[in-house]
Design a protein around this motif. Structure first.
Motif, short mmCIF file in Angstrom:
data_model
loop_
_atom_site.label_atom_id
_atom_site.label_comp_id
_atom_site.label_asym_id
_atom_site.label_seq_id
_atom_site.Cartn_x
_atom_site.Cartn_y
_atom_site.Cartn_z
N LEU A 6 0.92 -0.93 -0.11
CA LEU A 6 0.15 -0.33 -0.06
C LEU A 6 0.93 1.00 -0.21
CD1 LEU A 6 -2.67 1.27 -0.13
CD2 LEU A 6 -2.67 1.11 2.90
N PRO A 7 0.68 2.13 -1.02
CA PRO A 7 1.85 3.39 -0.62
C PRO A 7 1.66 4.26 0.21
CG PRO A 7 -0.06 3.47 -3.74
CD PRO A 7 0.26 2.37 -2.31
N SER A 8 1.93 4.72 0.49
CA SER A 8 2.03 6.24 2.06
C SER A 8 1.96 7.24 1.44
CB SER A 8 3.49 6.46 1.82
OG SER A 8 4.42 6.92 0.99
N ASN A 9 0.50 7.59 0.30
CA ASN A 9 -0.73 8.63 0.25
C ASN A 9 -1.58 8.25 0.16
OD1 ASN A 9 0.50 7.40 -2.33
ND2 ASN A 9 0.07 9.32 -3.08
N VAL A 10 -2.01 7.03 0.82
CA VAL A 10 -3.56 6.38 0.47
C VAL A 10 -3.68 6.31 2.29
CG1 VAL A 10 -4.59 3.51 0.25
CG2 VAL A 10 -2.49 4.71 -0.70
N ALA A 11 -4.52 7.27 1.89
CA ALA A 11 -5.98 7.18 3.35
C ALA A 11 -7.25 6.46 3.19
CB ALA A 11 -6.18 8.52 3.26
N PRO A 12 -7.44 5.98 4.52
CA PRO A 12 -9.29 5.37 3.44
C PRO A 12 -10.23 6.44 3.02
CG PRO A 12 -8.51 5.49 6.46
CD PRO A 12 -7.52 6.47 5.33
N CYS A 13 -10.94 5.97 2.54
CA CYS A 13 -12.22 7.39 2.03
C CYS A 13 -12.83 7.95 2.95
CB CYS A 13 -12.78 6.34 0.60
SG CYS A 13 -13.49 7.30 -0.33
N SER A 14 -13.61 9.06 2.55
CA SER A 14 -14.31 9.66 3.30
C SER A 14 -15.69 10.45 2.84
CB SER A 14 -13.50 11.30 4.72
OG SER A 14 -13.45 11.80 4.11
N THR A 64 -8.39 6.62 -0.65
CA THR A 64 -8.24 7.76 -1.42
C THR A 64 -6.78 8.01 -1.03
OG1 THR A 64 -10.49 8.80 -0.65
CG2 THR A 64 -8.28 9.75 -1.58
N VAL A 65 -6.21 8.29 -3.25
CA VAL A 65 -5.37 8.30 -3.09
C VAL A 65 -4.98 9.69 -3.17
CG1 VAL A 65 -3.35 8.16 -4.69
CG2 VAL A 65 -4.78 6.35 -4.20
N LEU A 66 -3.74 10.13 -1.67
CA LEU A 66 -3.67 11.69 -2.00
C LEU A 66 -2.58 12.50 -2.99
CD1 LEU A 66 -4.15 11.96 2.15
CD2 LEU A 66 -6.36 12.51 -0.11
N GLN A 67 -2.92 13.84 -3.41
CA GLN A 67 -1.72 13.98 -4.37
C GLN A 67 -0.77 14.91 -3.27
OE1 GLN A 67 -3.31 16.29 -8.15
NE2 GLN A 67 -4.94 15.97 -6.90
N ALA A 68 -0.08 15.03 -3.92
CA ALA A 68 1.80 16.11 -2.82
C ALA A 68 0.94 16.79 -1.76
CB ALA A 68 2.63 16.33 -3.27
N ASP A 69 -0.28 17.60 -1.96
CA ASP A 69 -1.23 18.89 -1.63
C ASP A 69 -1.94 18.37 -0.39
OD1 ASP A 69 -2.72 18.16 -3.61
OD2 ASP A 69 -2.33 19.90 -4.23
N ASN A 70 -2.63 17.16 -0.63
CA ASN A 70 -3.31 16.18 0.80
C ASN A 70 -4.75 16.33 -0.24
OD1 ASN A 70 -1.57 14.98 2.30
ND2 ASN A 70 -1.44 16.14 3.34
N LEU A 71 -4.93 16.90 -1.29
CA LEU A 71 -6.28 17.10 -2.32
C LEU A 71 -6.28 15.48 -2.63
CD1 LEU A 71 -6.22 20.22 -4.15
CD2 LEU A 71 -7.75 19.09 -2.20
N PRO A 72 -7.19 15.24 -3.04
CA PRO A 72 -8.05 13.51 -3.02
C PRO A 72 -7.93 13.64 -4.82
CG PRO A 72 -9.45 14.28 -2.77
CD PRO A 72 -8.29 15.35 -2.01
N ALA A 73 -6.61 12.61 -5.33
CA ALA A 73 -6.45 12.56 -6.83
C ALA A 73 -7.05 11.55 -7.30
CB ALA A 73 -4.99 11.21 -6.82
N ALA A 74 -7.65 10.20 -6.32
CA ALA A 74 -9.52 9.86 -6.43
C ALA A 74 -9.52 8.83 -5.71
CB ALA A 74 -8.57 8.35 -7.67
N ALA A 75 -10.52 8.03 -5.66
CA ALA A 75 -11.51 7.50 -4.41
C ALA A 75 -11.45 6.42 -4.72
CB ALA A 75 -11.85 7.94 -3.25
N GLY A 76 -11.02 4.68 -4.45
CA GLY A 76 -12.07 4.09 -5.37
C GLY A 76 -11.99 2.76 -4.21
N GLN A 99 -1.16 12.29 -11.92
CA GLN A 99 0.19 12.79 -10.83
C GLN A 99 0.13 11.06 -10.05
OE1 GLN A 99 -0.56 15.79 -9.12
NE2 GLN A 99 -1.19 17.07 -10.75
N GLN A 100 -0.61 10.67 -10.57
CA GLN A 100 -0.88 9.49 -9.37
C GLN A 100 -1.63 8.42 -9.39
OE1 GLN A 100 -0.14 9.88 -5.99
NE2 GLN A 100 0.39 12.07 -6.07
N TRP A 101 -1.34 8.47 -11.07
CA TRP A 101 -1.72 6.49 -11.82
C TRP A 101 -0.86 4.92 -10.99
CZ3 TRP A 101 1.85 3.58 -14.09
CH2 TRP A 101 3.11 3.52 -14.81
N ARG A 102 0.45 5.33 -10.89
CA ARG A 102 0.96 4.60 -10.15
C ARG A 102 0.76 3.93 -9.27
NH1 ARG A 102 5.46 7.26 -13.35
NH2 ARG A 102 6.75 5.77 -14.67
#
Length: 169
Positions: A6-14, A64-76, A99-102
């Motif tokens: 699991l990448p470090s920029n992944v958070a529970p979806c809210s 949710t995968v977050l971008q560098a600015d902590n805005l959501p890139a995508a959730a699924g 930016q976050q496809w990987r």
């Protein structure tokens, strides 16, 4: 088989993530939402309700995968669709995907591994056939197999492609 991390920029979806993502949703995802929801036109409120419900049904299998600015890139995630069968869902932004496809791929593979370790024997997803890049991602990056196309299944006659991955594949 190597287990995904699991990448470090992944958070529970809210719900807040969902609201932001639907407000900035990619056009091809909007088209798919309309095609499969039965709505005549895109409704932000209906999409927010649908995705929040999908995330709630997914429980720990929604991220949710977050971008560098902590805005959501995508959730699924994956929500139950039957005994041992889970349906994929995702909503993202154009910039988020670019930016976050990987990280999105790694997070999705991680979720798939967790589901196959426990509850699932089948994971499935769909896409309107005009979403060629999404279909390529399902097959090449996630290992989904095509199962056919339901012709003119969408509200405006869109063809919808179906994919699955089974435990052990």
């Amino acid at each position: 088989m190597k287990t995904a991390r699991l990448p470090s920029n992944v958070a529970p979806c809210s719900p807040g993530h969902i609201v932001y993502l639907v407000q900035h949703m990619r056009e091809d995802e909007r088209a798919q939402f309309v095609a499969l929801s039965g709505l005549q036109e895109f409704s932000e409120d209906a999409a927010i309700r649908w995705f929040i419900d999908a995330a709630a049904q997914s429980g720990v299998f929604a991220v949710t995968v977050l971008q560098a600015d902590n805005l959501p890139a995508a959730a699924g995630g994956f929500h139950p669709a039957g005994a041992g069968v889970w349906q994929a869902w995702m909503v993202g932004t154009t910039d988020g995907w670019a930016q976050q496809w990987r990280a999105l791929t790694k997070a999705t593979l991680w979720l798939m591994d967790r589901l196959f370790e426990g509850r699932a024997h089948r994971l499935q997803t769909t896409a309107i056939t005009s979403r060629e890049l999404a279909i390529e991602w399902f097959e090449r990056s996630l290992g989904f197999k095509p199962e056919g196309v339901w012709r003119q299944y969408g509200i405006r006659g869109e063809d919808v492609a179906h994919f699955s991955r089974l435990r052990g594949e």
